[in-house]
Design an enzyme around this catalytic site. Structure first.
Site, short mmCIF file in Angstrom:
data_model
loop_
_atom_site.label_atom_id
_atom_site.label_comp_id
_atom_site.label_asym_id
_atom_site.label_seq_id
_atom_site.Cartn_x
_atom_site.Cartn_y
_atom_site.Cartn_z
N ASP A 91 37.84 45.28 44.86
CA ASP A 91 36.81 46.27 45.13
C ASP A 91 37.37 47.59 45.65
OD1 ASP A 91 35.17 44.17 44.53
OD2 ASP A 91 33.97 44.30 46.36
N HIS A 235 40.52 43.47 48.00
CA HIS A 235 40.41 44.94 48.00
C HIS A 235 41.76 45.54 47.65
CE1 HIS A 235 36.96 43.60 50.33
NE2 HIS A 235 36.38 44.71 49.93
NI NI Z 1 33.22 47.58 48.84
#
Ligand code: NI
Length: 279
Positions: A91, A235
């Site tokens: 992400d 992430h």
């Molecule tokens: Ni996010």
């Protein structure tokens, strides 16, 4: 279903660590035919956004539609009914560091799914294009990473549609997946997704990389909690996560996992329906 509120980012989406603070989310699996299968756990960070979400029933059945253009041809798909599949998702990119992640995935022959921010696609269009060219799937993660629970349908629509436009311009691929920032979903969000033709993708395994920022903890959590059919939240913007990737990939491969994109993992998905793992 029960949804749990989470704190917003502490920094702006373009700050060094800003949009990466995706909090822990309970695992929520919704299918049109059955109620949620699991009970959410209490999140570790207690603060809440100002507008709590309404408790909502399971998403209704979306009308059947043809496979999205973003899905690979059936013949090219890994059969996750037979293989031990897992989907790594990244992400909050693209970023100046996307290339490192893409090189690593390429070296190991891993296909993944990136949920990107529209404003960062504008900033790093080449990185977004390479994600698609390398065979990864690029999904929508909003334009500026706001809390969707604080927005009305028009504002959510703006966030999402501007991002889809940015991704499609950069990659030339149709966007079929949305991961709401912080996993914040409700009837309004799913309604926007239905209207815009996007399936909602949450996760079943939160690496908590955003919370620990610790390479060893990120690796061990993923390896310990991995299950066939899992969607793993990571992430790309955290150095600790990038450093964890070789051990995560090699460790999962050693356990017999095949790495697939979210569309390959789930098969056909329906707009406005939420998915957190392969059934
Ligand atoms: Ni996010």
């Amino acid at each position: 279903m029960i949804e749990t509120t989470e704190p917003p980012d502490t920094g702006g989406p373009l700050s060094a660590t800003g949009a990466g603070q995706t909090p822990s989310m309970p695992v929520i699996t919704i299918s049109p035919a059955s109620p949620p299968a699991s009970t959410p756990s209490t999140p570790s960070i207690p603060s809440t956004p100002s507008t709590p979400p309404a408790t909502t029933p399971p998403a209704t059945t979306a009308p059947p539609s043809a496979p999205a253009a973003g899905e690979p041809p059936a013949a090219d798909r890994v059969d996750c009914a037979k293989k031990k599949c897992i989907a790594l998702t990244f992400d909050d990119g693209p970023s100046a560091k996307s290339g490192e992640v893409l090189d690593l995935l390429k070296d190991r022959g891993v296909k993944a799914t990136f949920f990107v921010l529209g404003e960062r696609v504008k900033q790093y269009p080449k990185a977004a294009r390479r994600m698609a060219e390398d065979g990864h799937v690029v999904g929508n993660h909003s334009y500026t990473h706001p809390t969707f629970w604080s927005l009305d349908a028009a504002a959510i629509t703006s966030e999402v549609s501007r991002t889809t436009a940015a991704i499609e311009k950069a990659t030339g691929r149709q966007v079929t997946l949305l991961r709401p920032p912080y996993g914040e979903s409700n009837d309004t969000v799913r309604g926007v997704e239905r209207t815009l033709g996007l399936a909602q993708i949450l996760w079943s395994l939160d690496s908590r990389d955003w919370a620990t920022l610790d390479t060893d903890k990120t690796v061990s959590r993923v390896l310990k909690q991995a299950k066939p059919g899992a969607i793993v939240l990571l992430h790309e913007i955290h150095a600790s996560t990038r450093a964890a990737l070789p051990a995560i990939i090699d460790g999962l491969a050693k356990k017999g996992y095949t790495f697939v994109t979210v569309p390959d993992l789930l098969g056909h998905t329906k707009p406005g329906v939420s998915y957190s793992q392969r059934k």
